[in-house]
Design an enzyme around this catalytic site. Structure first.
Site, PDB file in Angstrom:
ATOM      1  N   LYS A 154     -97.931 -36.221  -6.245  1.00 31.50           N
ATOM      2  CA  LYS A 154     -97.741 -36.151  -4.801  1.00 31.50           C
ATOM      3  C   LYS A 154     -96.918 -34.935  -4.392  1.00 31.50           C
ATOM      4  O   LYS A 154     -97.198 -34.311  -3.353  1.00 31.50           O
ATOM      5  CB  LYS A 154     -97.063 -37.433  -4.303  1.00 31.50           C
ATOM      6  N   ASP A 196    -106.068 -35.816  -3.030  1.00 29.43           N
ATOM      7  CA  ASP A 196    -105.808 -35.336  -4.387  1.00 29.43           C
ATOM      8  C   ASP A 196    -106.802 -35.901  -5.395  1.00 29.43           C
ATOM      9  O   ASP A 196    -106.776 -35.512  -6.561  1.00 29.43           O
ATOM     10  CB  ASP A 196    -104.382 -35.707  -4.811  1.00 29.43           C
ATOM     11  N   ASP A 248     -89.154 -37.978  -3.809  1.00 30.69           N
ATOM     12  CA  ASP A 248     -88.457 -38.125  -2.540  1.00 30.69           C
ATOM     13  C   ASP A 248     -86.934 -38.113  -2.727  1.00 30.69           C
ATOM     14  O   ASP A 248     -86.217 -37.429  -1.996  1.00 30.69           O
ATOM     15  CB  ASP A 248     -88.916 -39.396  -1.833  1.00 30.69           C
TER      16      ASP A 248
END
Length: 586
Positions: A203, A107, A404
């Site tokens: 992310k 990234d 997450d």
């Protein structure tokens, strides 16, 4: 606590009131922490039975393909050498080569990372057959050669010493085969194009881009994501996960298999509580007896269907409420309809057909031009893909730096269950923060994500009540997102004694013998509960004490700042910089 609340101190009423509020919050926090630990489970896998059923010698393997995702951002904090070790450990995993594909998301679009992966692909031609020939553990070269072991004993093969020395000087060649002429697993480098002024979701956005790329190239039924510093420490880690995913009963309702995080490079006494062993060996093991552990961001193998928004195949027993709700409200009635917001079978077909047709044609042209590197993925992050309302709540969920927790929570809310797998040999090992500053920054980032979820519409306090999330599982998620608030009463609790000394006001009233007896019994019961947790989990007293010490350190610093940063971000719109934890070794 009851005695304190019913016996106010009139001479120091404000101090007594603050102390009472703090103790009420500590009591609630302790209860939230205890409820999810009621049903711990110890699971055991049998790899020989898996091989007997799906991977017999001399026959074509029937194991399911797996796409492994590796994410990296900054080559300064994520050194390419660490990423290269992780990639090599993936390519050398003990699985058929046609069943494993490795995707690396850069990234940061760093040329240094790209060149490092090019050299890694060349070195893999020699390293992979070496690992499989001599059953090398771990398969990451740096960590294998760093082991303090005598490799000359135990009747090794004569060629082992020669080939082992050759590993350190091999430069590599070009091609897709190893030095023995065998095919290597796929290795794909992906770097997103980031336009200024657009939200790229860090992310979570990178993972979603990898999902779309892998769906076109290999389309593995299962996905495993690891951070760039988490290398495969166990060559059979993928087969450990397959023991659950290929189980006839569990595979229909399992969204992911989570492995515990283990770390290298930690000092003997773990002064910064990097192992976080209480969380991984007690809390998550307890959740495994409910609806499954939370997703912790790395070392997790996903069911692709769950990420695509499909519903699990649940039985009547799975739809039964937990014992607390059943005792109060009774069992659920048969024929009860599920969540009306779930997608239908017709929508599921649209999920497969509508977007992929156009993207397939575009990616096919890109793949012909650059078969080993998809550096420009703007076609995967444009407005076309997200113009469908159908895709709003699938894949890695946006809205928090701790994507997450949010992703795992929404899967559990749809009725999926997760599995906690703790093989005897740790599946993955990563790098821990090397100093207190990096460690507190890491804690700050996690706590900030929890505050963002707490102040969002996806908060477990009010989201998903028309779904299939069990009560104790919900309490565990609530405890995960409210724990940063504990920093406020903890700070007040630490300051109150000093204020009492300076003002000369004593806020602890004299208690009778009867009240003292109850206080002693309560203290002993809490102490006994802690001892029992340590016994069944195998956590040492030193690890538990380090965890408690750092809880106070982090609670009076990083967690406190996370609460204020979260309030500023959500209420005032003042965003904060995302700090990547340094993976370099000290």
């Amino acid at each position: 606590m009851q005695y304190r609340l019913t016996h106010p101190v009139n001479d120091a009423y404000p101090l007594w009131l603050v102390l009472g509020i703090c103790e009420v919050w500590f009591a609630i926090s302790w209860l939230l922490d205890q409820f999810p630990k009621w049903s711990p489970i110890n699971r055991e896998t049998y790899l020989d039975r898996l091989a007997l059923r799906y991977d017999r010698e001399g026959e074509p393997s029937q194991l399911v393909p797996i796409d492994v995702f590796v994410s990296t951002v900054d080559p300064m904090k994520d050194p390419p050498l660490i990423t290269a070790n992780t990639v090599l450990s993936i390519l050398a995993v003990d699985d058929p080569v046609d069943k494993v594909s490795c995707y690396v998301s850069d990234d940061g679009s760093a040329m240094l990372t790209f060149e490092a992966l090019s050299e890694t692909a060349e070195f893999a031609r020699k390293w992979v057959p070496f690992c499989k020939k001599f059953n090398i553990e771990p398969q990451a070269p740096e960590f294998y050669f760093a082991q303090m072991i005598d490799y000359l004993k135990d009747k090794i093969q004569p060629s082992f010493v020669k080939e082992r020395r050759a590993m350190k000087v091999f430069l590599g060649h070009t091609g897709g085969l190893d030095t023995d002429g065998n095919e290597l697993p796929h290795l794909v480098y992906v770097s997103r194009e980031k336009h200024p002024g657009f939200q790229h979701h860090k992310k979570a956005g990178a993972m979603n881009a990898l999902i779309r790329v892998s769906a076109v190239l290999t389309n593995g039924a299962y996905l495993l994501n690891v951070d760039c510093d988490h290398y495969f420490n166990n060559s059979k880690a993928l087969k450990e996960a397959m023991c659950f995913f290929m189980d006839p009963v569990l595979r229909k309702k399992t969204c992911y298999v989570q492995f515990p995080q283990r770390f290298d490079g930690i000092d003997l006494h773990d002064r910064y509580a990097n192992r976080n062993i209480v969380f991984f060996d007690i809390n998550l093991k307890g959740l495994d007896g409910l609806q499954g552990p939370m997703y912790v961001g790395t070392g997790c193998c996903f069911n692709r269907q769950a990420l695509y928004g499909y519903d699990p195949s649940l039985t009547e027993a799975d739809l039964e409420p937990n014992i607390i709700v059943k005792s109060c409200c009774g069992s659920q009635k048969k024929g009860r309809s599920g969540n009306k917001k779930y997608i239908s079978r017709g929508q599921q077909k649209e999920l497969n057909l509508l977007p992929q047709f156009s993207i397939w044609k575009t990616l096919k042209r890109v793949w012909k031009v650059c078969p080993y590197s998809l550096e420009n993925c703007s076609l995967l992050s444009g407005t076309y893909w997200f113009s469908f309302d159908l895709f709003y709540w699938i894949e890695w969920i946006y809205g928090s730096v701790t994507e997450d927790i949010l992703t795992g929570f929404k899967m559990h809310a749809r009725g999926w269950v997760s599995i906690y797998c703790m093989p005897p040999r740790p599946a993955f090992k990563g790098s821990a923060p090397i100093n207190l500053s990096d460690r507190l920054n890491q804690v700050l980032r996690w706590a900030l994500g929890s505050v963002e979820i707490l102040l969002s519409r996806h908060c477990p306090l009010w989201y998903g009540y028309n779904g299939k999330l069990k009560l104790l599982e919900r309490l565990a998620y609530i405890n995960t997102i409210v724990y940063p608030i504990t920093s406020l009463p903890l700070l007040a609790y630490c300051i109150l004694p000093a204020i009492c000394l300076l003002t000369g006001k004593f806020i602890v009233p004299e208690i009778s013998n009867y009240a003292g007896m109850w206080f002693t019994l309560l203290f002993l019961s809490i102490f006994s509960t802690g001892i029992l947790e340590l016994r069944w989990s195998g956590v040492s007293i030193e690890d538990w004490w380090r965890n408690e010490q750092f809880w106070v350190i982090g609670g009076t610093s990083a967690l406190l700042f996370a609460v204020f940063q979260g309030l500023l971000k959500v209420l005032a719109g003042i965003d904060t910089n995302f700090t990547v934890t340094s993976k370099a070794y000290d």
